[in-house]
Design a protein around this motif. Structure first.
Motif, PDB file in Angstrom:
ATOM      1  N   HIS A  67     -21.722  36.308  28.092  1.00  0.00           N
ATOM      2  CA  HIS A  67     -22.665  36.160  26.989  1.00  0.00           C
ATOM      3  C   HIS A  67     -23.798  35.281  27.496  1.00  0.00           C
ATOM      4  O   HIS A  67     -23.541  34.187  27.997  1.00  0.00           O
ATOM      5  CB  HIS A  67     -21.993  35.516  25.782  1.00  0.00           C
ATOM      6  CG  HIS A  67     -20.749  36.248  25.369  1.00  0.00           C
ATOM      7  ND1 HIS A  67     -20.783  37.478  24.776  1.00  0.00           N
ATOM      8  CD2 HIS A  67     -19.443  35.928  25.492  1.00  0.00           C
ATOM      9  CE1 HIS A  67     -19.552  37.883  24.540  1.00  0.00           C
ATOM     10  NE2 HIS A  67     -18.717  36.961  24.978  1.00  0.00           N
ATOM     11  N   PRO A  68     -25.029  35.743  27.400  1.00  0.00           N
ATOM     12  CA  PRO A  68     -26.153  34.956  27.914  1.00  0.00           C
ATOM     13  C   PRO A  68     -26.156  33.543  27.332  1.00  0.00           C
ATOM     14  O   PRO A  68     -25.752  33.337  26.190  1.00  0.00           O
ATOM     15  CB  PRO A  68     -27.388  35.732  27.457  1.00  0.00           C
ATOM     16  CG  PRO A  68     -26.906  37.099  27.141  1.00  0.00           C
ATOM     17  CD  PRO A  68     -25.467  36.977  26.754  1.00  0.00           C
ATOM     18  N   ILE A  69     -26.575  32.612  28.145  1.00  0.00           N
ATOM     19  CA  ILE A  69     -26.673  31.226  27.695  1.00  0.00           C
ATOM     20  C   ILE A  69     -27.894  31.134  26.799  1.00  0.00           C
ATOM     21  O   ILE A  69     -29.022  31.324  27.250  1.00  0.00           O
ATOM     22  CB  ILE A  69     -26.791  30.268  28.897  1.00  0.00           C
ATOM     23  CG1 ILE A  69     -25.531  30.380  29.750  1.00  0.00           C
ATOM     24  CG2 ILE A  69     -27.022  28.848  28.441  1.00  0.00           C
ATOM     25  CD1 ILE A  69     -25.633  29.699  31.085  1.00  0.00           C
TER      26      ILE A  69
ATOM     27  N   SER B 224     -17.070  26.243  29.895  1.00  0.00           N
ATOM     28  CA  SER B 224     -15.933  27.180  29.935  1.00  0.00           C
ATOM     29  C   SER B 224     -16.026  28.110  31.141  1.00  0.00           C
ATOM     30  O   SER B 224     -15.013  28.448  31.765  1.00  0.00           O
ATOM     31  CB  SER B 224     -15.849  27.988  28.641  1.00  0.00           C
ATOM     32  OG  SER B 224     -16.990  28.788  28.478  1.00  0.00           O
ATOM     33  N   LEU B 225     -17.249  28.508  31.500  1.00  0.00           N
ATOM     34  CA  LEU B 225     -17.467  29.340  32.684  1.00  0.00           C
ATOM     35  C   LEU B 225     -17.052  28.581  33.945  1.00  0.00           C
ATOM     36  O   LEU B 225     -16.355  29.122  34.806  1.00  0.00           O
ATOM     37  CB  LEU B 225     -18.934  29.760  32.758  1.00  0.00           C
ATOM     38  CG  LEU B 225     -19.398  30.557  33.965  1.00  0.00           C
ATOM     39  CD1 LEU B 225     -18.630  31.862  34.083  1.00  0.00           C
ATOM     40  CD2 LEU B 225     -20.889  30.832  33.863  1.00  0.00           C
ATOM     41  N   LYS B 226     -17.440  27.317  34.036  1.00  0.00           N
ATOM     42  CA  LYS B 226     -17.075  26.506  35.195  1.00  0.00           C
ATOM     43  C   LYS B 226     -15.562  26.319  35.295  1.00  0.00           C
ATOM     44  O   LYS B 226     -14.988  26.409  36.382  1.00  0.00           O
ATOM     45  CB  LYS B 226     -17.784  25.150  35.123  1.00  0.00           C
ATOM     46  CG  LYS B 226     -19.275  25.239  35.371  1.00  0.00           C
ATOM     47  CD  LYS B 226     -19.983  23.941  35.098  1.00  0.00           C
ATOM     48  CE  LYS B 226     -19.726  22.923  36.156  1.00  0.00           C
ATOM     49  NZ  LYS B 226     -20.549  21.708  35.990  1.00  0.00           N
TER      50      LYS B 226
ATOM     51  N   GLU C  10     -24.175  45.507  33.633  1.00  0.00           N
ATOM     52  CA  GLU C  10     -23.522  44.339  33.035  1.00  0.00           C
ATOM     53  C   GLU C  10     -24.303  43.040  33.262  1.00  0.00           C
ATOM     54  O   GLU C  10     -23.963  42.013  32.718  1.00  0.00           O
ATOM     55  CB  GLU C  10     -22.082  44.184  33.547  1.00  0.00           C
ATOM     56  CG  GLU C  10     -21.944  43.748  34.994  1.00  0.00           C
ATOM     57  CD  GLU C  10     -21.901  44.894  35.991  1.00  0.00           C
ATOM     58  OE1 GLU C  10     -21.461  44.658  37.121  1.00  0.00           O
ATOM     59  OE2 GLU C  10     -22.315  46.014  35.668  1.00  0.00           O
ATOM     60  N   ILE C  11     -25.362  43.126  34.072  1.00  0.00           N
ATOM     61  CA  ILE C  11     -26.189  41.956  34.356  1.00  0.00           C
ATOM     62  C   ILE C  11     -27.526  42.140  33.657  1.00  0.00           C
ATOM     63  O   ILE C  11     -28.213  43.129  33.899  1.00  0.00           O
ATOM     64  CB  ILE C  11     -26.402  41.791  35.873  1.00  0.00           C
ATOM     65  CG1 ILE C  11     -25.050  41.686  36.576  1.00  0.00           C
ATOM     66  CG2 ILE C  11     -27.256  40.575  36.164  1.00  0.00           C
ATOM     67  CD1 ILE C  11     -25.129  41.747  38.073  1.00  0.00           C
ATOM     68  N   PRO C  12     -27.879  41.203  32.783  1.00  0.00           N
ATOM     69  CA  PRO C  12     -29.161  41.363  32.089  1.00  0.00           C
ATOM     70  C   PRO C  12     -30.328  41.261  33.070  1.00  0.00           C
ATOM     71  O   PRO C  12     -30.345  40.395  33.946  1.00  0.00           O
ATOM     72  CB  PRO C  12     -29.191  40.206  31.088  1.00  0.00           C
ATOM     73  CG  PRO C  12     -28.133  39.259  31.521  1.00  0.00           C
ATOM     74  CD  PRO C  12     -27.171  40.004  32.386  1.00  0.00           C
ATOM     75  N   SER C  13     -31.273  42.183  32.953  1.00  0.00           N
ATOM     76  CA  SER C  13     -32.438  42.116  33.837  1.00  0.00           C
ATOM     77  C   SER C  13     -33.397  41.067  33.307  1.00  0.00           C
ATOM     78  O   SER C  13     -33.378  40.714  32.134  1.00  0.00           O
ATOM     79  CB  SER C  13     -33.111  43.480  33.954  1.00  0.00           C
ATOM     80  OG  SER C  13     -33.460  43.949  32.687  1.00  0.00           O
ATOM     81  N   GLY C  14     -34.215  40.567  34.197  1.00  0.00           N
ATOM     82  CA  GLY C  14     -35.148  39.504  33.826  1.00  0.00           C
ATOM     83  C   GLY C  14     -34.572  38.145  34.169  1.00  0.00           C
ATOM     84  O   GLY C  14     -33.563  38.022  34.872  1.00  0.00           O
TER      85      GLY C  14
ATOM     86  N   LYS D  83     -13.853  39.941  37.438  1.00  0.00           N
ATOM     87  CA  LYS D  83     -14.482  39.663  36.148  1.00  0.00           C
ATOM     88  C   LYS D  83     -13.551  38.757  35.379  1.00  0.00           C
ATOM     89  O   LYS D  83     -12.362  38.682  35.664  1.00  0.00           O
ATOM     90  CB  LYS D  83     -14.721  40.950  35.365  1.00  0.00           C
ATOM     91  CG  LYS D  83     -15.719  41.858  36.018  1.00  0.00           C
ATOM     92  CD  LYS D  83     -15.924  43.118  35.238  1.00  0.00           C
ATOM     93  CE  LYS D  83     -16.919  43.979  36.014  1.00  0.00           C
ATOM     94  NZ  LYS D  83     -17.142  45.251  35.452  1.00  0.00           N
ATOM     95  N   GLY D  84     -14.090  38.059  34.413  1.00  0.00           N
ATOM     96  CA  GLY D  84     -13.270  37.172  33.616  1.00  0.00           C
ATOM     97  C   GLY D  84     -13.696  37.173  32.162  1.00  0.00           C
ATOM     98  O   GLY D  84     -14.559  37.952  31.760  1.00  0.00           O
ATOM     99  N   GLU D  85     -13.089  36.302  31.387  1.00  0.00           N
ATOM    100  CA  GLU D  85     -13.436  36.200  29.981  1.00  0.00           C
ATOM    101  C   GLU D  85     -14.853  35.663  29.788  1.00  0.00           C
ATOM    102  O   GLU D  85     -15.548  36.076  28.876  1.00  0.00           O
ATOM    103  CB  GLU D  85     -12.451  35.292  29.259  1.00  0.00           C
ATOM    104  CG  GLU D  85     -11.077  35.886  29.097  1.00  0.00           C
ATOM    105  CD  GLU D  85     -10.143  34.958  28.350  1.00  0.00           C
ATOM    106  OE1 GLU D  85     -10.627  34.188  27.497  1.00  0.00           O
ATOM    107  OE2 GLU D  85      -8.939  35.013  28.616  1.00  0.00           O
TER     108      GLU D  85
END
Length: 116
Positions: A11-13, A42-44, A74-78, A99-101
């Motif tokens: 989910h984008p930050i 949580s990502l870390k 799956e990777i947002p561009s920009g 991949k993870g949660e």
């Protein structure tokens, strides 16, 4: 030498209005970096567990802003924030399809250390 891998959050930050102001204001950059670190905690934690499972004991992680413009859906561009992970080149590599949660993709998992 260090291996650098970039993890894209699932989910984008989202930067709140307050964080956008702090990012632009150099005097308050410490507050911005603290809030950004909180946003990726949580990502870390999830990636630290994967690194420990690969027997990597020495690593660093930091959120950085990067641009992406290629074909992976799956990777947002920009421009967006991703987590940069650095660890010794001698250690095992992440599986390319991991991949993870809290992350959807890893970039740079199998780059060679040999420069042509």
């Amino acid at each position: 030498m260090q291996r650098c891998v970039y993890a894209t959050p699932s989910h984008p930050i989202h930067l709140t209005d307050e964080m956008v102001k702090l990012e632009k204001d150099a005097k308050k950059s410490v507050d911005f970096h603290k809030k950004l670190q909180d946003a990726v905690s949580s990502l870390k934690n999830e990636l630290a567990k994967h690194l420990l499972n690969l027997n990597v004991s020495c690593f660093s992680m930091a959120p950085v802003k990067r641009k992406y413009a290629f074909e992976r859906f799956e990777i947002p561009s920009g421009e967006s924030y991703v987590l940069k992970i650095c660890y010794p080149l001698k250690d095992q590599v992440f599986p390319a399809d991991l991949k993870g949660e809290s992350f959807s993709a890893l970039l740079g998992t199998h780059y060679s250390s040999v420069v042509k």
